[in-house]
Design a protein around this motif. Structure first.
Motif, short mmCIF file in Angstrom:
data_model
loop_
_atom_site.label_atom_id
_atom_site.label_comp_id
_atom_site.label_asym_id
_atom_site.label_seq_id
_atom_site.Cartn_x
_atom_site.Cartn_y
_atom_site.Cartn_z
N TYR A 30 10.65 1.97 -4.18
CA TYR A 30 9.70 1.13 -3.45
C TYR A 30 9.67 -0.28 -4.06
N ALA A 31 9.81 -0.33 -5.39
CA ALA A 31 9.83 -1.63 -6.07
C ALA A 31 11.05 -2.44 -5.64
N LEU A 32 12.19 -1.78 -5.53
CA LEU A 32 13.41 -2.47 -5.08
C LEU A 32 13.21 -3.06 -3.69
N GLY B 118 0.85 -1.19 0.00
CA GLY B 118 0.00 0.00 0.00
C GLY B 118 0.88 1.23 0.00
N TRP B 119 0.26 2.37 0.03
CA TRP B 119 1.05 3.61 0.05
C TRP B 119 0.83 4.38 1.35
N THR C 3 2.08 1.26 -6.28
CA THR C 3 2.66 0.04 -5.72
C THR C 3 2.73 -1.11 -6.72
N TYR C 4 2.24 -0.88 -7.94
CA TYR C 4 2.25 -1.99 -8.91
C TYR C 4 3.67 -2.48 -9.17
N ALA C 5 4.59 -1.51 -9.30
CA ALA C 5 5.98 -1.90 -9.59
C ALA C 5 6.53 -2.78 -8.48
N ALA C 6 6.22 -2.42 -7.25
CA ALA C 6 6.67 -3.24 -6.12
C ALA C 6 6.06 -4.63 -6.21
#
Lengths: 436, 408
Positions: free
Chosen positions: A136-138, A3-4, A159-162
């Motif tokens: 955040y993805a990393l 989530g953010w 958050t999709y990339a994460a």
């Protein structure tokens, strides 16, 4: 679950929804590990465990260069330094990973210094949002390496990339949850970088949860996603601990309220025009536009131009109790959104005994039978509805009574049950695919 | 013939509004930010009013009646002096007693009433004259309108009030080839003499004094006297009109503005054929040369020299007209507190804060503005006005009821 934001520190409705979802899931025996960029420690952790991404070091999770290379392989679809390089076609992706394959010791050290370590997320929606999304993805990938779980659930494009990174690292199925699309936020003038990220998420996801049929249709039509992958689960609303405040109303007139960001998406101009029409027929009323946004100044000018500023008030952004106070002040609530994936605020209004008018272009219209619905552009119909609720007590009385019943029937527990089913489906399909 | 140099200083402080929220409407009728008003007034008193008044007194005594000036002190400023800095009132009083200082009449509330309601305009001028008499012991004989706003109509109504001298702007677009350094008359009533501001020479002090990018910096009294002499060569009178807060506040003490003023009389006596006169003396000395036609209102503000700084956009017009729509009801109510707030809400400053002309005169606007944006100023003002309208309505309902019961 990525989530953010999470209550109590929230800027939008996403945090509140995540809170309701995690509580609902807990009732169905789903354990949730909730990752957010910047947790402050005072979040309610009774039904979730919260991981603060700012505390996670990317470098801690691997031991040598080979493992490191594998990791980089999986997360290299996002470039941190230059903002984002959206993943466009497989060839480009391949060339990128080929380069990364031969990462030398020095490059590895470089990576550790530049991209590894901890990164202090702001968790806000500020200027380096894109960089935060990529970092955040990393972190998401690192967390996926270190924790056990069955399914990944990512909320909205930030958050999709994460979620994708976690899927690549862990191999587990990904469910993305679409609370809003770029088309809802910006109309036709979309930000292509955001659109690309959204599409990337939707393509990579095993299942997609849409908050309404309206949103589901956008996902299918505008993003070209296969319909059998997209499932609608309507939002709910949690009124646990809800209390009404007593407002000492200083004005004798009835009050019609718009509450929300004053942006294109929310249709403030239709509210203003309808107000102008109502005021011509019915003088015993005041209109209030609560909130701020990029169309605020234009709205103020329009109200001045219509010559109704002594009956049309702007409050600026309202917080906490002031929002409740505003509902307590209100006799009619209007949500004229041009495009609203769901829309929680009409539910809050109805819960506060305020008769409510919503636009047909909102997801919440799909679950409310008794609210008055109008097309956002139909200012005559909107004015009619406002006038009716002001002038005919029987209408507003019924609207209040039925509205309360409907709202009380919307439970996160029910929504979470449907989400759990989506998870199970995703896990089953994933297992079948793995066997093949 | 002897030539005149006429100094007039404007003294004004607005009643700034507090942050007045929507939820306050109908619940709280306390509108003004007394803390800000007191703080700002005390600051300006210390930096400007007190030291500058001391210098003026010193110069008047030193030159024994040959140095003369004029002031217009708005009613709101007098009220604030009385409340927060009575010593300033005393120092003005001492200046009045020298006989070398003229006090001008204006609207008590520094308002724009002349543009919309003659009745209200006349009432505020009367209120102001009474206050000047009370505090300084003199009755004004010359008139200046808020921000030097003037038109043929306004001039005529000022003449009808019994004034035959009025000060206004020497606006270029009105004068054309004519110069500001003569006396003109109202186009409708030729008995009203007009003194026009020489904006170029006034602004050399008020705005450009400390401008280091100017080729004339630093401006000395002698150099300036030279300019005055050159300007008045074939003309009769130079009118230097400016905000009194120029001295010590807009131009800080460190720019040397006080020293400049201290040395100016001597430089004028030695380097020019000018004589210091008050507006009334100057109007008696010189004959008018022509009528001046001003069909639509002019002022001393901004590049445009019109009323667009206060009534130039839809926000300002809306607020302005909504306010004056209440006039009849307010006045028939005869409630002193309501009338007092009505006057305070008329102060031109409230409308100035809603100005959207940020580009050309933005610097000046920003300096005077407590709000971040004109929109905030508008919202705050309209919230206050909404509460005020409720009070007015209540008061008039009471009155109607009272009348009914009285006739029984």
């Amino acid at each position: 679950m990525f989530g953010w934001e999470f209550p109590p520190h929230i800027a939008g409705g996403l945090g509140t929804a995540c809170y309701g979802i995690t509580k609902g899931l807990a009732k169905h025996d789903v354990d949730v590990l909730f990752v957010m960029p910047s947790a402050s420690g005072d979040e309610d952790q009774t039904s979730v465990r919260i991981i603060n991404a700012s505390d996670v070091a990317v470098t801690e999770s691997w031991t040598d260069v080979k493992e490191m290379n594998e990791f980089v392989d999986k997360v290299s679809f996002l470039k941190v330094s230059s903002g984002l390089v959206p993943y466009i076609d497989p060839r480009e992706y391949d060339s990128m990973s080929v380069r990364n394959e031969r990462m030398s010791r020095t490059e590895y050290e470089d990576f550790k210094i530049n991209y590894g370590g901890k990164y202090k997320f702001s968790g806000k929606y500020g200027a380096n949002l894109m960089e935060e999304v990529a970092r955040y993805a990393l972190v998401g990938a690192a967390i996926a390496r270190e924790n056990e779980f069955d399914v990944i659930h990512a909320h909205d494009w930030l958050t999709y990339a994460a979620g994708i990174a976690a899927k690549r690292v862990s191999g587990k199925p990904l469910v993305i949850h679409v609370h809003a699309t770029e088309f809802d936020r910006s109309g036709e003038n979309i930000n292509l970088r955001v659109y690309d990220l959204e599409k990337m998420g939707m393509m990579a996801a095993d299942k997609i949860i849409a908050v309404s049929n309206l949103t589901r249709n956008i996902i299918i039509n505008r993003y070209g996603i296969s319909p059998d992958k997209v499932i609608t689960v309507h939002n709910a609303v949690d009124f646990h601990g809800f209390r009404q405040v007593n407002a000492n109303r200083g004005v004798p007139e009835k009050i019609v309220t718009f509450l929300g960001r004053i942006t294109f998406q929310k249709g403030p101009e239709y509210f203003i025009e309808a107000a102008g029409k109502v005021l011509k027929k019915y003088s015993d009323v005041r209109f209030v536009m609560a909130g701020n946004g990029d169309l605020m100044n234009r709205s103020i000018r329009r109200v001045a131009k219509l010559g109704i500023s002594d009956r049309f008030h702007f409050t600026g952004f309202l917080r906490g109790d002031d929002v409740k106070k505003m509902f307590a002040y209100s006799d009619v609530y209007v949500m004229p959104s041009v495009s609203e994936p769901f829309g929680i605020s009409p539910l809050e209004a109805m819960r506060s005994n305020v008769p409510t008018i919503i636009s047909k272009q909102s997801g919440v219209a799909e679950v409310l039978k008794f609210a008055i619905k109008v097309d956002f552009w139909d200012i005559d119909a909107m004015a009619d509805a406002i006038y009716g609720l002001l002038a005919y007590p029987a209408l507003s009385g019924m609207s209040v009574r039925c509205g309360m019943e409907e709202v009380n029937a919307l439970k996160w527990e029910k929504a979470a049950f449907k989400m759990k089913e989506v998870y199970l489906q995703a896990i089953n399909e994933w297992k079948i695919n793995r066997k093949n | 013939m002897e030539k005149s140099l006429c100094f007039y200083f404007q003294v004004h402080q607005p009643d700034r509004l507090r942050l007045y929220r929507f939820f306050d409407i109908g619940n709280d009728s306390h509108y003004f930010d007394e803390f800000a008003n007191r703080t700002i007034l005390r600051r300006v008193a210390e930096r400007c009013y007190l030291p500058m008044n001391a210098i003026m007194l010193e110069l008047i005594e030193k030159y024994k009646g040959k140095f003369k000036i004029a002031f217009s002190v708005s009613g709101t400023a007098m009220e604030q002096f009385e409340k927060y800095a009575p010593e300033v009132l005393d120092s003005f009083k001492r200046l009045a007693e020298t006989g070398c200082v003229e006090f001008l009449a204006e609207t008590y509330s520094h308002s724009l009433a002349s543009l919309i309601s003659e009745k209200e305009f006349v009432a505020q001028v009367k209120e102001h004259v009474a206050a000047v008499k009370k505090h300084f012991g003199v009755t004004p004989t010359a008139f200046r309108n808020t921000e030097l706003i003037y038109s043929d109509q306004i001039g005529e109504s000022v003449a009808r009030m019994g004034y035959n001298i009025m000060l206004t702007e020497g606006a270029k677009h009105i004068l054309g080839w004519k110069g500001p350094n003569f006396i003109y008359t109202n186009a409708i009533n030729p008995r009203l003499k007009l003194l026009l501001k020489n904006f170029s020479l006034s602004d050399d002090i008020a705005f450009r004094f400390s401008d280091r990018s100017s080729p004339h910096w630093p401006l000395t009294s002698e150099k300036y006297a030279g300019w005055l002499d050159a300007a008045v060569k074939n003309d009769e009178i130079i009118n230097l009109f400016m905000d009194y807060e120029t001295f010590g506040e807009h131009q800080s003490q460190s720019t040397g503005i006080f020293e400049f003023m201290k040395a100016l009389p001597k430089a004028v006596f030695e380097g020019t054929e000018l004589t210091f006169r008050t507006p009334s003396e100057a109007a008696g000395k010189h004959q008018p040369v022509a009528p001046m036609h001003v069909p639509s209102p002019i002022s001393w503000a901004d590049e445009e020299r019109d009323t667009s700084a206060w009534l130039g956009n839809e926000l300002q017009n809306e607020a302005f007209h909504k306010l004056y729509a209440l006039e009849k009801e307010v006045m028939s109510g005869k409630n002193e507190a309501v009338i007092s707030d009505f006057r305070k809400l008329q102060e031109s400053d409230h409308f100035y804060y809603m100005c959207t002309k940020f580009f050309s005169d933005g610097a000046v606007h920003k300096y005077f503005n407590p709000y971040d944006t004109p929109y905030e100023a508008f919202i705050n003002y309209m919230n206050v006005l909404s509460d005020f309208a409720i009070r007015v309505e209540k008061a008039s309902v009471k009155k109607v009821r009272g009348k009914k019961s009285g006739t029984k």
